[in-house]
Motif scaffolding. Structure first.
Motif, short mmCIF file in Angstrom:
data_model
loop_
_atom_site.label_atom_id
_atom_site.label_comp_id
_atom_site.label_asym_id
_atom_site.label_seq_id
_atom_site.Cartn_x
_atom_site.Cartn_y
_atom_site.Cartn_z
N THR A 143 0.84 -1.21 0.00
CA THR A 143 0.00 0.00 0.00
C THR A 143 0.88 1.26 0.00
O THR A 143 0.94 1.98 1.00
CB THR A 143 -0.93 0.02 1.23
N PRO A 144 1.56 1.52 -1.12
CA PRO A 144 2.49 2.65 -1.14
C PRO A 144 1.80 4.01 -1.26
O PRO A 144 2.41 5.04 -0.99
CB PRO A 144 3.31 2.38 -2.39
N GLY A 145 0.54 4.02 -1.69
CA GLY A 145 -0.16 5.28 -1.86
C GLY A 145 0.24 5.98 -3.15
O GLY A 145 0.70 5.35 -4.11
N THR A 146 0.08 7.29 -3.16
CA THR A 146 0.40 8.08 -4.34
C THR A 146 1.31 9.24 -3.94
O THR A 146 1.41 9.60 -2.77
CB THR A 146 -0.87 8.67 -4.99
N ALA A 147 1.95 9.80 -4.95
CA ALA A 147 2.77 11.00 -4.77
C ALA A 147 2.22 12.07 -5.69
O ALA A 147 1.73 11.78 -6.78
CB ALA A 147 4.22 10.69 -5.11
N ARG A 148 2.30 13.33 -5.24
CA ARG A 148 1.86 14.42 -6.11
C ARG A 148 2.67 15.66 -5.77
O ARG A 148 2.99 15.92 -4.62
CB ARG A 148 0.36 14.62 -6.01
N PHE A 149 3.00 16.40 -6.81
CA PHE A 149 3.69 17.68 -6.67
C PHE A 149 2.74 18.76 -7.18
O PHE A 149 2.03 18.55 -8.16
CB PHE A 149 4.95 17.72 -7.52
N ASP A 150 2.72 19.90 -6.53
CA ASP A 150 1.98 21.03 -7.08
C ASP A 150 2.80 22.30 -6.95
O ASP A 150 3.56 22.47 -6.00
CB ASP A 150 0.57 21.17 -6.48
N VAL A 151 2.68 23.14 -7.96
CA VAL A 151 3.37 24.43 -7.98
C VAL A 151 2.38 25.47 -7.50
O VAL A 151 1.24 25.50 -7.95
CB VAL A 151 3.87 24.78 -9.40
N ARG A 152 2.85 26.31 -6.59
CA ARG A 152 1.98 27.33 -6.01
C ARG A 152 2.57 28.71 -6.29
O ARG A 152 3.78 28.89 -6.32
CB ARG A 152 1.82 27.11 -4.51
N THR A 153 1.67 29.65 -6.48
CA THR A 153 2.06 31.04 -6.71
C THR A 153 1.14 31.95 -5.91
O THR A 153 0.42 31.50 -5.04
CB THR A 153 2.05 31.36 -8.23
N GLY A 154 1.16 33.22 -6.21
CA GLY A 154 0.39 34.20 -5.46
C GLY A 154 1.29 34.93 -4.50
O GLY A 154 2.44 34.51 -4.26
N PRO A 155 0.82 36.02 -3.91
CA PRO A 155 1.66 36.80 -3.01
C PRO A 155 2.27 35.99 -1.86
O PRO A 155 3.39 36.22 -1.45
CB PRO A 155 0.70 37.87 -2.48
N SER A 156 1.52 34.99 -1.36
CA SER A 156 2.06 34.17 -0.27
C SER A 156 2.32 32.73 -0.72
O SER A 156 2.57 31.86 0.11
CB SER A 156 1.11 34.20 0.93
N GLY A 157 2.26 32.47 -2.01
CA GLY A 157 2.56 31.13 -2.52
C GLY A 157 1.54 30.08 -2.14
O GLY A 157 1.89 28.94 -1.86
N THR A 158 0.25 30.43 -2.16
CA THR A 158 -0.79 29.49 -1.73
C THR A 158 -1.74 29.06 -2.85
O THR A 158 -2.56 28.18 -2.65
CB THR A 158 -1.63 30.09 -0.59
N ILE A 159 -1.64 29.66 -4.03
CA ILE A 159 -2.55 29.35 -5.14
C ILE A 159 -1.93 28.24 -5.99
O ILE A 159 -0.84 28.40 -6.53
CB ILE A 159 -2.82 30.60 -5.99
N ILE A 160 -2.63 27.12 -6.11
CA ILE A 160 -2.11 26.00 -6.90
C ILE A 160 -2.31 26.30 -8.38
O ILE A 160 -3.43 26.26 -8.89
CB ILE A 160 -2.81 24.68 -6.51
N CYS A 161 -1.20 26.61 -9.06
CA CYS A 161 -1.29 26.95 -10.48
C CYS A 161 -0.93 25.76 -11.37
O CYS A 161 -1.09 25.83 -12.59
CB CYS A 161 -0.42 28.15 -10.80
N TYR A 162 -0.44 24.67 -10.79
CA TYR A 162 -0.16 23.43 -11.52
C TYR A 162 -0.13 22.27 -10.54
O TYR A 162 0.40 22.41 -9.43
CB TYR A 162 1.19 23.49 -12.26
N ASP A 163 -0.69 21.14 -10.95
CA ASP A 163 -0.75 19.95 -10.09
C ASP A 163 -0.47 18.73 -10.95
O ASP A 163 -1.11 18.54 -11.99
CB ASP A 163 -2.15 19.86 -9.48
N THR A 164 0.48 17.90 -10.54
CA THR A 164 0.77 16.68 -11.30
C THR A 164 -0.37 15.68 -11.24
O THR A 164 -0.47 14.80 -12.08
CB THR A 164 2.02 15.95 -10.77
N GLY A 165 -1.21 15.80 -10.24
CA GLY A 165 -2.21 14.78 -9.99
C GLY A 165 -1.56 13.65 -9.21
O GLY A 165 -0.34 13.62 -9.00
N ALA A 166 -2.37 12.72 -8.75
CA ALA A 166 -1.87 11.61 -7.92
C ALA A 166 -1.18 10.57 -8.80
O ALA A 166 -1.79 9.97 -9.67
CB ALA A 166 -3.04 10.98 -7.17
#
Length: 187
Positions: free
Chosen positions: A62-85
């Motif tokens: 049961t290894p699960g999944t991995a995902r990366f997401d790129v965040r932007t915005g003034p405080s870096g909280t808006i997900i502007c790209y997501d690899t998906g699981a």
């Protein structure tokens, strides 16, 4: 006729990011590698390439999944790209290498949530098998996003924008560390 532009490295890390073991999204890059881009930095057609390498571990069965997401915005909280699981290998892997490359194409600019990216990525590691379902295999490669490609969440280009990368592993029995991180402006 060609457009005369230049490429430049905006940031590159000289230290490891944190070793992430929790099953929750967290910034995976070194604190000093988080950059703030100035107001109105992006224009339609601007391309950023994010390149990262590191090590990842996952457990058997049961290894699960991995995902990366790129965040932007003034405080870096808006997900502007997501690899998906991305499904991890059901064969246990301990601190095996991985390589991720993401290209973000600016599709629109403006205030509020008018600015956005359309992104694609490539993740390679023996911790993934490159299949839609978890299975056993060798050195896998996945094109991301997993699923249907889509424009990322909009952000305000008239404000200064941070660039950060987050990682999520769905089970707390694995780990991931970024060793190398670089952001290049391709034009």
């Amino acid at each position: 006729m060609g457009v005369q532009t230049w490429q430049e490295t905006l940031v590159s890390s000289v230290a490891d990011g944190p070793t992430l073991t929790a099953a929750a999204a967290a910034s995976c890059i070194p604190t000093g590698a988080r950059i703030i881009l100035p107001n109105n930095y992006f224009y339609v057609g601007k391309i950023l390439r994010i390149t990262m390498q590191g090590r990842i571990s996952c457990v058997v069965t049961t290894p699960g999944t991995a995902r990366f997401d790129v965040r932007t915005g003034p405080s870096g909280t808006i997900i502007c790209y997501d690899t998906g699981a991305m499904n991890l290998n059901i064969v246990a892997k301990t601190t095996v290498p991985w390589w991720l490359e993401i290209e973000l194409y600016c599709r629109a600019v403006g205030s509020g949530t008018a600015s956005n990216f359309f992104g694609f990525g490539r993740f390679q590691s023996e911790a993934v098998v490159g299949a839609p379902l978890p299975s056993a295999g060798g050195n896998g490669s996945l094109i991301a996003p997993v699923g249907t490609p889509a424009v990322g969440t909009g952000f305000d280009n008239t404000a200064a924008n941070a660039i950060d990368v987050f990682f999520t592993q769905t089970v707390a029995t694995g780990s991931m560390t970024v060793h190398n991180y670089r952001v290049d402006a391709l034009n």
